[in-house]
Structures are given as structure tokens and as C-alpha cells.
Motif scaffolding. Sequence first.
Motif, PDB file in Angstrom:
ATOM      1  N   ALA A   1       0.806  -1.259  -0.041  1.00  0.00           N
ATOM      2  CA  ALA A   1      -0.109   0.137  -0.133  1.00  0.00           C
ATOM      3  C   ALA A   1       0.741   1.178  -0.091  1.00  0.00           C
ATOM      4  CB  ALA A   1      -0.966   0.036   1.204  1.00  0.00           C
ATOM      5  N   ASP A   2       1.854   1.437   0.776  1.00  0.00           N
ATOM      6  CA  ASP A   2       2.845   2.447   0.895  1.00  0.00           C
ATOM      7  C   ASP A   2       3.445   2.522  -0.482  1.00  0.00           C
ATOM      8  OD1 ASP A   2       3.712   4.352   2.645  1.00  0.00           O
ATOM      9  OD2 ASP A   2       5.750   3.594   2.485  1.00  0.00           O
ATOM     10  N   LYS A   3       3.942   1.391  -1.221  1.00  0.00           N
ATOM     11  CA  LYS A   3       4.768   1.667  -2.422  1.00  0.00           C
ATOM     12  C   LYS A   3       3.618   2.267  -3.470  1.00  0.00           C
ATOM     13  CE  LYS A   3       7.140  -0.954  -5.762  1.00  0.00           C
ATOM     14  NZ  LYS A   3       7.649  -2.236  -6.141  1.00  0.00           N
ATOM     15  N   GLN A   4       2.276   1.795  -3.526  1.00  0.00           N
ATOM     16  CA  GLN A   4       1.544   2.324  -4.210  1.00  0.00           C
ATOM     17  C   GLN A   4       1.124   3.861  -4.148  1.00  0.00           C
ATOM     18  OE1 GLN A   4      -0.380   1.288  -6.891  1.00  0.00           O
ATOM     19  NE2 GLN A   4      -1.611   2.835  -7.118  1.00  0.00           N
ATOM     20  N   LEU A   5       1.059   4.237  -2.863  1.00  0.00           N
ATOM     21  CA  LEU A   5       1.032   5.636  -2.670  1.00  0.00           C
ATOM     22  C   LEU A   5       2.178   6.412  -3.237  1.00  0.00           C
ATOM     23  CD1 LEU A   5      -0.776   5.663   1.078  1.00  0.00           C
ATOM     24  CD2 LEU A   5      -1.839   6.098  -1.245  1.00  0.00           C
ATOM     25  N   GLU A   6       3.519   5.846  -2.941  1.00  0.00           N
ATOM     26  CA  GLU A   6       4.462   6.592  -3.697  1.00  0.00           C
ATOM     27  C   GLU A   6       4.526   6.628  -5.043  1.00  0.00           C
ATOM     28  OE1 GLU A   6       6.893   7.962  -2.008  1.00  0.00           O
ATOM     29  OE2 GLU A   6       6.047   7.719  -0.072  1.00  0.00           O
ATOM     30  N   THR A   7       3.868   5.637  -5.851  1.00  0.00           N
ATOM     31  CA  THR A   7       3.754   5.593  -7.243  1.00  0.00           C
ATOM     32  C   THR A   7       2.870   6.518  -7.577  1.00  0.00           C
ATOM     33  OG1 THR A   7       4.213   3.149  -7.412  1.00  0.00           O
ATOM     34  CG2 THR A   7       3.005   4.227  -9.129  1.00  0.00           C
ATOM     35  N   VAL A   8       1.653   6.941  -6.906  1.00  0.00           N
ATOM     36  CA  VAL A   8       0.664   7.988  -7.045  1.00  0.00           C
ATOM     37  C   VAL A   8       1.276   9.383  -6.782  1.00  0.00           C
ATOM     38  CG1 VAL A   8      -1.501   8.842  -6.552  1.00  0.00           C
ATOM     39  CG2 VAL A   8      -1.324   6.229  -6.528  1.00  0.00           C
ATOM     40  N   LEU A   9       1.982   9.481  -5.828  1.00  0.00           N
ATOM     41  CA  LEU A   9       2.880  10.767  -5.335  1.00  0.00           C
ATOM     42  C   LEU A   9       3.654  11.030  -6.691  1.00  0.00           C
ATOM     43  CD1 LEU A   9       3.044  10.498  -1.811  1.00  0.00           C
ATOM     44  CD2 LEU A   9       1.693  12.035  -2.909  1.00  0.00           C
ATOM     45  N   ALA A  10       4.436  10.153  -7.157  1.00  0.00           N
ATOM     46  CA  ALA A  10       5.425  10.359  -8.005  1.00  0.00           C
ATOM     47  C   ALA A  10       5.075  10.837  -9.427  1.00  0.00           C
ATOM     48  CB  ALA A  10       6.445   9.006  -8.048  1.00  0.00           C
ATOM     49  N   ALA A  11       3.756  10.314  -9.503  1.00  0.00           N
ATOM     50  CA  ALA A  11       3.219  10.592 -11.067  1.00  0.00           C
ATOM     51  C   ALA A  11       2.519  12.174 -10.923  1.00  0.00           C
ATOM     52  CB  ALA A  11       2.073   9.728 -11.214  1.00  0.00           C
ATOM     53  N   GLN A  12       2.433  12.620  -9.758  1.00  0.00           N
ATOM     54  CA  GLN A  12       1.848  14.281  -9.788  1.00  0.00           C
ATOM     55  C   GLN A  12       2.968  15.351  -9.957  1.00  0.00           C
ATOM     56  OE1 GLN A  12      -0.366  14.438  -5.941  1.00  0.00           O
ATOM     57  NE2 GLN A  12      -1.198  12.565  -6.405  1.00  0.00           N
TER      58      GLN A  12
END
Length: 79
Positions: free
Chosen positions: A68-79
Motif C-alpha cells: 500500500a505504501d509503495k502504491q501511494l509513492e507511485t501515485v505521488l511520483a506521478a503528480q
Amino acid sequence: MLERCEVPHESDRRCDMKKLGCSDLGDDCPFTVTAETGEEAKKVLYDHAFRIHAEKMAGLTDEQKAAADKQLETVLAAQ
């Protein structure tokens, strides 16, 4: 997701804001948070998740929490 500004202005901090929500983790909860940093957004989202979705969160394994934390980091990196 948070839209990128075409011409960011120093006075327009909305360009730098980070946005996360329960939907980023596959949940149908409409909760979202917008914060100045990714870490702040994650903290508010996790606070919400552990308070509102306590039963679901309690059942997560360490591996699921890490994913879940990795998924959130992926979302943040795309912003």
C-alpha cells in the motif's frame, strides 16, 4: 488526481500540492486529502484509514501495508 499546472507561479502553491485518497488503494471510500507534501498527505490518509477503516486495516499483513505504501509513492511520483 491532481492536475499539473501549465505555468506554475510561485504565488500559486496549488501546483505543488499532493493529493491522495482511499481510491488510490482500491477502496470505494470518497475520502481525499490535499497537502503540501507527499509525506503529509500519506500521514493524513493513514490517520483516516486507521480511524475509519480500522477493521480492514487491522487485518493487513506487513507485506500488504508495504505494498500500500509503495502504491501511494507511485501515485505521488506521478503528480
